[in-house]
Each structure stands twice: as C-alpha cells, then as structure tokens.
Design a protein around this motif. Structure first.
Motif, PDB file in Angstrom:
ATOM      1  N   SER A 176       0.763  -1.194   0.039  1.00 33.87           N
ATOM      2  CA  SER A 176       0.020   0.074  -0.069  1.00 33.87           C
ATOM      3  C   SER A 176       0.775   1.230  -0.032  1.00 33.87           C
ATOM      4  O   SER A 176       0.916   2.156   0.883  1.00 33.87           O
ATOM      5  N   PRO A 177       1.649   1.486  -1.075  1.00 33.73           N
ATOM      6  CA  PRO A 177       2.414   2.749  -1.209  1.00 33.73           C
ATOM      7  C   PRO A 177       1.591   3.824  -1.124  1.00 33.73           C
ATOM      8  O   PRO A 177       0.672   4.092  -1.758  1.00 33.73           O
ATOM      9  N   PHE A 178       1.893   4.885   0.051  1.00 33.60           N
ATOM     10  CA  PHE A 178       1.056   6.191   0.029  1.00 33.60           C
ATOM     11  C   PHE A 178      -0.427   5.836   0.289  1.00 33.60           C
ATOM     12  O   PHE A 178      -1.051   6.532   0.054  1.00 33.60           O
ATOM     13  N   GLY A 179      -0.803   4.549   0.857  1.00 31.61           N
ATOM     14  CA  GLY A 179      -1.979   4.186   0.877  1.00 31.61           C
ATOM     15  C   GLY A 179      -2.920   3.773   0.041  1.00 31.61           C
ATOM     16  O   GLY A 179      -3.967   3.513  -0.075  1.00 31.61           O
ATOM     17  N   PHE A 180      -2.012   3.473  -1.564  1.00 30.78           N
ATOM     18  CA  PHE A 180      -2.969   2.898  -2.558  1.00 30.78           C
ATOM     19  C   PHE A 180      -2.775   1.332  -2.302  1.00 30.78           C
ATOM     20  O   PHE A 180      -1.886   0.650  -2.546  1.00 30.78           O
ATOM     21  N   ASP A 181      -3.958   0.593  -1.764  1.00 36.78           N
ATOM     22  CA  ASP A 181      -4.020  -0.558  -1.471  1.00 36.78           C
ATOM     23  C   ASP A 181      -3.804  -1.290  -2.665  1.00 36.78           C
ATOM     24  O   ASP A 181      -4.215  -1.257  -3.760  1.00 36.78           O
ATOM     25  N   HIS A 182      -3.035  -2.701  -2.310  1.00 38.81           N
ATOM     26  CA  HIS A 182      -2.741  -3.622  -3.420  1.00 38.81           C
ATOM     27  C   HIS A 182      -2.089  -3.165  -4.720  1.00 38.81           C
ATOM     28  O   HIS A 182      -2.469  -3.617  -5.721  1.00 38.81           O
ATOM     29  N   SER A 183      -1.296  -2.238  -4.528  1.00 35.58           N
ATOM     30  CA  SER A 183      -0.199  -1.996  -5.513  1.00 35.58           C
ATOM     31  C   SER A 183       0.594  -2.959  -5.907  1.00 35.58           C
ATOM     32  O   SER A 183       1.365  -3.568  -4.866  1.00 35.58           O
ATOM     33  N   VAL A 184       0.886  -3.270  -7.006  1.00 36.64           N
ATOM     34  CA  VAL A 184       1.764  -4.236  -7.719  1.00 36.64           C
ATOM     35  C   VAL A 184       2.917  -3.706  -8.392  1.00 36.64           C
ATOM     36  O   VAL A 184       2.822  -2.938  -9.182  1.00 36.64           O
ATOM     37  N   THR A 185       4.131  -3.982  -7.974  1.00 37.61           N
ATOM     38  CA  THR A 185       5.256  -3.813  -8.626  1.00 37.61           C
ATOM     39  C   THR A 185       6.400  -5.091  -8.695  1.00 37.61           C
ATOM     40  O   THR A 185       6.434  -6.012  -8.129  1.00 37.61           O
ATOM     41  N   ALA A 186       6.987  -5.089  -9.507  1.00 33.36           N
ATOM     42  CA  ALA A 186       8.073  -6.199  -9.972  1.00 33.36           C
ATOM     43  C   ALA A 186       9.333  -5.910 -10.474  1.00 33.36           C
ATOM     44  O   ALA A 186       9.805  -4.557 -10.807  1.00 33.36           O
ATOM     45  N   GLY A 187      10.489  -6.845 -10.333  1.00 37.75           N
ATOM     46  CA  GLY A 187      11.803  -6.510 -10.642  1.00 37.75           C
ATOM     47  C   GLY A 187      12.554  -7.844 -10.378  1.00 37.75           C
ATOM     48  O   GLY A 187      11.787  -8.815 -10.585  1.00 37.75           O
ATOM     49  N   ILE A 188      13.594  -7.638 -10.292  1.00 31.93           N
ATOM     50  CA  ILE A 188      14.720  -8.827  -9.939  1.00 31.93           C
ATOM     51  C   ILE A 188      15.395  -8.663  -8.707  1.00 31.93           C
ATOM     52  O   ILE A 188      15.426  -7.488  -7.971  1.00 31.93           O
ATOM     53  N   VAL A 189      15.859  -9.938  -8.109  1.00 36.93           N
ATOM     54  CA  VAL A 189      16.785  -9.826  -7.195  1.00 36.93           C
ATOM     55  C   VAL A 189      18.168  -9.091  -7.576  1.00 36.93           C
ATOM     56  O   VAL A 189      18.777  -9.769  -8.449  1.00 36.93           O
ATOM     57  N   SER A 190      18.455  -7.949  -6.895  1.00 40.40           N
ATOM     58  CA  SER A 190      19.901  -7.430  -7.271  1.00 40.40           C
ATOM     59  C   SER A 190      21.174  -8.005  -6.482  1.00 40.40           C
ATOM     60  O   SER A 190      22.251  -8.212  -6.971  1.00 40.40           O
ATOM     61  N   ALA A 191      20.848  -8.497  -5.122  1.00 40.15           N
ATOM     62  CA  ALA A 191      21.848  -9.073  -4.459  1.00 40.15           C
ATOM     63  C   ALA A 191      21.456  -9.854  -3.335  1.00 40.15           C
ATOM     64  O   ALA A 191      20.091  -9.407  -2.889  1.00 40.15           O
ATOM     65  N   LYS A 192      21.974 -10.643  -2.646  1.00 42.37           N
ATOM     66  CA  LYS A 192      21.606 -11.279  -1.587  1.00 42.37           C
ATOM     67  C   LYS A 192      22.667 -11.013  -0.188  1.00 42.37           C
ATOM     68  O   LYS A 192      23.855 -10.798  -0.729  1.00 42.37           O
ATOM     69  N   GLY A 193      22.355 -11.087   0.946  1.00 41.07           N
ATOM     70  CA  GLY A 193      22.962 -10.939   1.953  1.00 41.07           C
ATOM     71  C   GLY A 193      23.813  -9.727   2.131  1.00 41.07           C
ATOM     72  O   GLY A 193      24.798  -9.398   2.875  1.00 41.07           O
ATOM     73  N   ARG A 194      22.926  -8.769   1.741  1.00 37.81           N
ATOM     74  CA  ARG A 194      23.151  -7.254   1.997  1.00 37.81           C
ATOM     75  C   ARG A 194      23.347  -6.969   3.627  1.00 37.81           C
ATOM     76  O   ARG A 194      22.418  -7.100   4.380  1.00 37.81           O
ATOM     77  N   SER A 195      24.423  -6.460   3.974  1.00 42.28           N
ATOM     78  CA  SER A 195      24.310  -5.662   5.384  1.00 42.28           C
ATOM     79  C   SER A 195      24.136  -4.038   5.399  1.00 42.28           C
ATOM     80  O   SER A 195      24.882  -3.506   4.494  1.00 42.28           O
ATOM     81  N   LEU A 196      23.232  -3.734   5.915  1.00 41.55           N
ATOM     82  CA  LEU A 196      23.125  -2.311   6.203  1.00 41.55           C
ATOM     83  C   LEU A 196      23.540  -1.574   7.426  1.00 41.55           C
ATOM     84  O   LEU A 196      23.518  -2.314   8.271  1.00 41.55           O
ATOM     85  N   PRO A 197      23.862   0.052   7.422  1.00 42.13           N
ATOM     86  CA  PRO A 197      24.526   0.299   8.749  1.00 42.13           C
ATOM     87  C   PRO A 197      23.435   0.029   9.719  1.00 42.13           C
ATOM     88  O   PRO A 197      22.176   0.169   9.631  1.00 42.13           O
ATOM     89  N   ASN A 198      23.988  -0.286  10.949  1.00 43.48           N
ATOM     90  CA  ASN A 198      23.112  -0.735  12.145  1.00 43.48           C
ATOM     91  C   ASN A 198      22.132  -1.585  12.270  1.00 43.48           C
ATOM     92  O   ASN A 198      21.496  -1.790  12.790  1.00 43.48           O
ATOM     93  N   GLU A 199      22.402  -2.661  11.043  1.00 36.02           N
ATOM     94  CA  GLU A 199      21.434  -3.731  10.787  1.00 36.02           C
ATOM     95  C   GLU A 199      22.413  -4.910  10.781  1.00 36.02           C
ATOM     96  O   GLU A 199      22.530  -5.765   9.800  1.00 36.02           O
TER      97      GLU A 199
END
Length: 474
Positions: A176-199
C-alpha cells in the motif's frame, strides 16, 4: 525488382514480429500470482496519542517531506483532515504500512517500524473489512512484528525459502504505497546477504522492485507465488524509490515470528566481540592470501568469546563449516544459533590456522557498548613519528584495557599523522604483536618491515579497530 523489395520487406516484418513475440514470451506473466495472492495482503494503520501542539491536526503519510512540492501537495489534499482535540487533550497520529496473513486464524506479519509505539493497530482486509489487531510481539533488531486479529478462515500466503532465491530472479511486491492498497510492482533480485548500517542481524535481499512509504511490511514473492521476504527499507536521496529496495528474508522473519508466538521474545546467539572487515592490506598483514573473514578488533569482558579463547587479532574464517566471506556474515551466523549451542570456528592466529569451539551466549537485551611503570619518550622521533607513554592504572581501568601505550605527541609529517592517528589514541597491537610497554613499542617499531602492509590495533573513545599502513625503506 519491386516485387523482390516487397518480398524482402515482408520477410523483415515477419522476422521482427517473431523477435517481439519471443521477447514477450520470455517475460513473466504475473496476473495469476497477483489474483491468488492479493486477498491475503493487508493494509495496516496505527494510531498513537501525541501531546497537544505536536500534531499537525491531520493524518500524514511517511516521508512526504522528501517529495517534490507538486506531488506532496496532491497527497496532502488527498489525506482526510482530522479534527483538532480540545485544549489539554491529545491528538492522534496515523501511519500506514502493509502486512500479510500467514495463518487462517489471523496471524499477520509486518515490520516492527510500522507498528512501533502504536496505541491502536488497525488491519484492513481485501474485502474492505477493518479489524483491531493485537501485537503478539516485535523484534526491533530484525524489524519484524507479529500481529493477531480475531477472525477465521482467512486467506493465507504460501511461504517459500529465501535461501533458494537466486540473484537475477524475478520477484514481485504487493503493498500500500502512500495508502494505495494492493499496488503491484515487480523487478529482479539485485543481491543477497546485504548488510546495512546498524542492521547487523539481517542478511537483506536487495531488489530493484519499486518500494515506497506504505510498502513496508508487505510481501515479496517469487514466480511460484511464494513469499520470500518482507519489504522493509529503501535507499533514497529524494524520499521516494531510487532503484534500491531491501527485504527481510522470510527464513529470518519466520524464525523470529515463531519465537514471538511461542516464547513471547527472541533469543539469539552472541559472541561478545567487535569485528571489522578484512581488506586487502589487512589480509596481507595477517598472512591471508585474499581478503576474507571477520577480524576480531575487541573482546567484551566476561562474554562468550573471552571465556572460549578467542583473542584480539584472530580472523574468523568459518562457523560450523559455513565460510565467512565478509565480516557481516558472522553476526548472521551466530545470531541464528541458540544460546548455549556450540560454534566450531576456524581462525587465523599469528599467521596459522586454528580450530576453536565456542559456546554461544545469549544476546543481551541492549547491545553492550564496545565499549605506574616506565614512561615512554616525549619525542616523536621513531619511525612512526609518535611519542607514547605507558597507560596508568587509572587509564587501564577507565578504558578497560590490559596493556598498550597512549599517544602523547605526533610529528606533523610522520606516518602516524598520515594515517589519521591523534593524541589520546591507545595502541594495543603493532605488526600482530601485543604492546606491553613503551619500551616494547619502540623495539617493535624499530624492526617494522618496509614496503609491505603492517597492521595496528587502535582504541579511540572506547572503540577498537585495526588499521594498516606501509613504511618507506629505511
């Protein structure tokens, strides 16, 4: 000749049509997946009481401030106004996010940050019915929350395996981006095992699926219609999608959810060490043929590592047979172990491989902070261009350091100044050797090799890290 031209043009047209048809055939058709999965995706809104005067008197969407003025004004006009409370009372703020149903009796997964500090959690199903949800539990470290609504025979989603997900694979998000329920978007997996700051405890799935505020907590699907992740974060400089989205692997999320459901809390393994990445220069200084592993820069007193023989300067290469390519792999592997479990580690210590067995501890509720003798020369005349002194008993106690030397002065054009050292820094190891005194420091410094990477462990403001440098020829 004219007929030949027409014939050639016709063949070319057929060929292009064939290529177009082939290209279309290679693209996935998401319609069946969306139709089957959408009923189990929910919209989540929360209300939180805030002091009079701090609210704007209206509902606000997350991150509207980062949007271009025209778009921001459109959403602000679209948000219904909330009546102001009488003086002395409190107003209510509302935030929006997504979630998905994992059991027919009403258990729902979402992000912790969607429901954090909420006084009331409302779940809207695909049939537009609203339900008040109970927070079963939440884990801020993984950003996972488990909710429960009072309902039966609800549609559910199939759960897949994030471990089997491959980079380049098609994935799809519903939210629900910005409250627009059941919005569908698609793409590909760019990478796995990413570590983010403080995560530190989530090996994120990176995708290029368009995710915006309100998508948080929604499912990420593979082409089989299985949930492989929970959409959680985006990297943005504008407040909106920029092509970098991050999802919590479903294997991690379900491990957390099951613990929250059965135990009411999450237990995870803990070593009690501060680690850092092994770059090319550090790898050379520690005798590794390539950068890999997690370098132990600091060990917390009375932690599992301190009790199990791990030492500062160890490079941990594997845990229970699983290789550590990057330092961020270590928290993931240890965190997945139960407190009290054994972790068999392969380490590099002083250039030699060793095997250690460590009993993993229980992660504290709050991450712990890493947190009279001879005197050294007062002249910054050694090969590093620094003057050092022995640590006093009070300094050792305050800094929780057993040995080392403190920098008093630096030569402005010396190697130490060039690598960023400054007065007050404490040097505990040099060239893989512990520093016991100022005399020992001067002796080790005089014998440092030229032209190759040398490691140094420095403690600054309670934080330890290894740095590397090279000295010119004598």
């Amino acid at each position: 000749m004219r007929n030949l031209k027409h014939y050639t043009a016709a063949l070319m047209g057929l060929w292009l049509m064939g290529l177009t048809a082939m290209a279309r055939a290679d693209l996935p058709d998401f319609t069946g997946l969306v139709e089957a999965a959408s009923p189990a995706v929910v919209n989540i809104s929360t209300r939180q009481k805030i002091p009079e005067g701090r609210g704007a008197g209206a509902m606000t969407m997350p991150d509207l401030e980062g949007l271009p003025p025209g778009i921001r004004e459109f959403f602000e006009r679209s948000i219904p106004q909330m009546p102001r409370s009488p003086r002395g009372k409190q107003e209510q703020a509302q935030s929006l996010g997504s979630g998905f149903i994992i059991s027919a009796d009403g258990y729902i997964l979402t992000n912790n940050h969607v429901v954090a500090d909420a006084d009331e959690i409302l779940v809207r199903l695909s049939d537009r019915s609203d339900h008040t949800a109970k927070l079963i539990g939440a884990d801020p470290r993984t950003d996972v929350a488990l909710l429960k609504i009072d309902a039966k025979d609800l549609p559910t989603l199939k759960l897949g395996s994030s471990d089997q997900l491959k980079v380049g694979e098609w994935v799809l998000a519903i939210g629900s981006p910005f409250g627009f329920d059941h919005s569908v978007t698609a793409g590909i997996v760019s990478a796995k095992g990413r570590s983010l700051p403080n995560e530190s405890y989530v090996p994120f799935i990176q995708t290029d699926v368009a995710i915006n505020p309100g998508n948080s907590g929604g499912p990420l699907f593979n082409l089989k219609g299985e949930v492989v992740g929970i959409n959680s974060q985006i990297f943005t400089r504008s407040g909106g999608f920029m092509g970098l989205s991050f999802a919590i692997p479903i294997d991690v999320a379900m491990n957390v959810a099951n613990q929250l459901k059965t135990e009411g809390k999450v237990s995870r393994g803990w070593l009690g060490v501060v680690i850092q990445e092994v770059d090319k220069d550090l790898a050379e200084s520690f005798g590794l043929d390539r950068p890999a592993g997690a370098l132990v820069a600091q060990i917390l007193d009375d932690g599992p590592a301190a009790k199990s023989g791990i030492k500062v300067g160890d490079v941990i290469l594997s845990v229970n047979g699983q290789k550590i390519e990057e330092s961020a792999d270590l928290p993931h592997l240890i965190g997945n172990l139960k407190p009290g479990a054994k972790a068999d580690m392969e380490v590099i210590r002083e250039g030699k491989r060793q095997n250690l067995s460590v009993t993993v501890g229980d992660m504290p509720k709050d991450d712990q902070a890493t947190s009279g003798g001879e005197r050294g020369s007062d002249r910054a005349s050694n090969r590093l261009g620094i003057a050092v002194a022995n640590l006093t008993a009070e300094q050792k106690k305050t800094m929780d350091i057993q040995s080392g030397v403190v920098i008093n002065k630096l030569s402005g054009d010396g190697p130490a100044a060039a690598i960023g050292l400054r007065p007050g820094d404490v040097i505990t190891h040099l060239n893989n050797q512990p520093i016991e005194s100022a005399t020992a420091f001067e002796k080790i410094t005089s014998a440092l090799p030229a032209g190759r990477s040398i490691s140094m462990r420095v403690v600054r403001e309670g934080r330890a890290s290894f740095i590397t440098f090279k000295l010119p020829g004598k």
